[in-house]
Design an enzyme around this catalytic site. Sequence first.
Site, PDB file in Angstrom:
ATOM      1  N   SER A 142      54.405  47.324  18.452  1.00  0.00           N
ATOM      2  CA  SER A 142      54.187  48.368  17.456  1.00  0.00           C
ATOM      3  C   SER A 142      54.985  49.582  17.908  1.00  0.00           C
ATOM      4  O   SER A 142      55.385  49.669  19.083  1.00  0.00           O
ATOM      5  CB  SER A 142      52.686  48.712  17.432  1.00  0.00           C
ATOM      6  N   TYR A 155      44.276  50.563  21.144  1.00  0.00           N
ATOM      7  CA  TYR A 155      45.453  49.947  20.503  1.00  0.00           C
ATOM      8  C   TYR A 155      46.734  50.338  21.247  1.00  0.00           C
ATOM      9  O   TYR A 155      47.586  49.495  21.543  1.00  0.00           O
ATOM     10  CB  TYR A 155      45.500  50.406  19.048  1.00  0.00           C
TER      11      TYR A 155
HETATM   12  P1  NAD Z   1      46.307  41.975   9.167  1.00  0.00           P
HETATM   13  O1  NAD Z   1      44.974  42.603   9.313  1.00  0.00           O
HETATM   14  O2  NAD Z   1      46.926  41.849   7.805  1.00  0.00           O
HETATM   15  O3  NAD Z   1      46.298  40.525   9.817  1.00  0.00           O
HETATM   16  C1  NAD Z   1      45.688  40.298  11.067  1.00  0.00           C
HETATM   17  C2  NAD Z   1      45.631  38.807  11.312  1.00  0.00           C
HETATM   18  O4  NAD Z   1      44.969  38.607  12.583  1.00  0.00           O
HETATM   19  C3  NAD Z   1      44.814  38.035  10.269  1.00  0.00           C
HETATM   20  O5  NAD Z   1      45.406  36.770  10.053  1.00  0.00           O
HETATM   21  C4  NAD Z   1      43.458  37.847  10.963  1.00  0.00           C
HETATM   22  O6  NAD Z   1      42.735  36.714  10.509  1.00  0.00           O
HETATM   23  C5  NAD Z   1      43.909  37.678  12.392  1.00  0.00           C
HETATM   24  N1  NAD Z   1      42.826  37.939  13.343  1.00  0.00           N
HETATM   25  C6  NAD Z   1      42.021  39.017  13.417  1.00  0.00           C
HETATM   26  N2  NAD Z   1      41.119  38.862  14.405  1.00  0.00           N
HETATM   27  C7  NAD Z   1      41.388  37.653  14.968  1.00  0.00           C
HETATM   28  C8  NAD Z   1      40.807  36.919  16.022  1.00  0.00           C
HETATM   29  N3  NAD Z   1      39.771  37.404  16.721  1.00  0.00           N
HETATM   30  N4  NAD Z   1      41.317  35.706  16.340  1.00  0.00           N
HETATM   31  C9  NAD Z   1      42.365  35.199  15.622  1.00  0.00           C
HETATM   32  N5  NAD Z   1      42.969  35.858  14.615  1.00  0.00           N
HETATM   33  C10 NAD Z   1      42.471  37.065  14.294  1.00  0.00           C
HETATM   34  O7  NAD Z   1      47.255  42.807  10.153  1.00  0.00           O
HETATM   35  P2  NAD Z   1      48.844  43.049  10.193  1.00  0.00           P
HETATM   36  O8  NAD Z   1      49.102  44.443   9.781  1.00  0.00           O
HETATM   37  O9  NAD Z   1      49.592  41.955   9.554  1.00  0.00           O
HETATM   38  O10 NAD Z   1      49.060  43.027  11.776  1.00  0.00           O
HETATM   39  C11 NAD Z   1      49.668  41.949  12.457  1.00  0.00           C
HETATM   40  C12 NAD Z   1      50.210  42.466  13.776  1.00  0.00           C
HETATM   41  O11 NAD Z   1      51.185  43.479  13.536  1.00  0.00           O
HETATM   42  C13 NAD Z   1      49.124  43.092  14.683  1.00  0.00           C
HETATM   43  O12 NAD Z   1      49.367  42.751  16.034  1.00  0.00           O
HETATM   44  C14 NAD Z   1      49.367  44.578  14.471  1.00  0.00           C
HETATM   45  O13 NAD Z   1      48.937  45.334  15.566  1.00  0.00           O
HETATM   46  C15 NAD Z   1      50.870  44.605  14.313  1.00  0.00           C
HETATM   47  N6  NAD Z   1      51.362  45.809  13.673  1.00  0.00           N
HETATM   48  C16 NAD Z   1      50.997  46.104  12.399  1.00  0.00           C
HETATM   49  C17 NAD Z   1      51.500  47.259  11.834  1.00  0.00           C
HETATM   50  C18 NAD Z   1      51.158  47.660  10.439  1.00  0.00           C
HETATM   51  O14 NAD Z   1      51.510  48.779  10.053  1.00  0.00           O
HETATM   52  N7  NAD Z   1      50.519  46.830   9.653  1.00  0.00           N
HETATM   53  C19 NAD Z   1      52.352  48.104  12.553  1.00  0.00           C
HETATM   54  C20 NAD Z   1      52.682  47.760  13.844  1.00  0.00           C
HETATM   55  C21 NAD Z   1      52.186  46.602  14.397  1.00  0.00           C
END
Ligand code: NAD
Length: 260
Positions: A142, A155
Amino acid sequence: MLHGRNALVTGATSGIGLAVAETLARSGANVVINGLGEPAANQTLCAGLARRYGVRVSLNAADLRDPAQIEAMIAEATAEFGGIDILINNAGIQHVSPVESFPVDKWNDILALNLTAAFHTTRLVVPQMKDKGWGRIINMGSAHSLIASPFKSAYVAAKHGINGFTKSVALELAQHGITANTVCPGYVLTPLVEKQIPDTMAARGLTEEQVIRDVLLAAQPTKQFVSVQEIADSVLFLCSDAARSITGTSLSIDGGWTTQ
Ligand code: NAD
């Protein structure tokens, strides 16, 4: 491009992970989709991808906070596909709170899922990758792998940690045809971000519009959310042979946020 490769994408039932899983499947890889959510809907999702792209797609609902479930997931994927060539450690959660009232169970969950789970999946697939002399490990970092924001202590700690972990693993595997990199998105409008808007409103006493404009997109010079497809396309590039010498690095996809 990825025909004959097997990929495991964690957290692939939603958001970024889902876009990554679909992009890898479209490129010919068989995919194990890990994630939580309604099992029937997730099965339908997997069947749809398999049908659309003519690859094998299987669902694994392991809760990655639990090392025993991770071990079972890797064993199952190995038995089904014969090994994992591409490991995408993407699953992640967020919690927004001042440090003095940060719930201890939330801290533990975030560290377990956003950091420690990647250690377990990596240690379990590396022997297979070494045997094949080829592998790709891509960890979802991130902008918060590089800089901090207030009220996100767990985080930010986990995301900084994943960068360090990735670098160390990259060095260990550099002579085995295996690369390890971190992708560092800025704000992508997924359920993870949508869910933190109310918490940020409460923590900072702001309206929803103010959180989007003054907190989320204030940091991003482009003033636009990054799309899930942009992240998925970069992951695909890191899986390609063109990226075979890219290892131990972090790729920022953040509209210029961390360059400030
Ligand atoms: P999201 O909430 O859309 O998806 C999260 C996924 O993780 C889902 O498939 C959920 O079922 C799964 N998950 C949650 N808890 C779990 C567990 N205990 N065991 C197994 N799976 C689990 O989130 P996203 O925004 O797509 O984020 C995905 C990654 O990208 C994360 O690591 C997040 O930190 C990172 N990220 C997101 C952003 C953003 O702006 N959305 C920015 C930087 C980094």
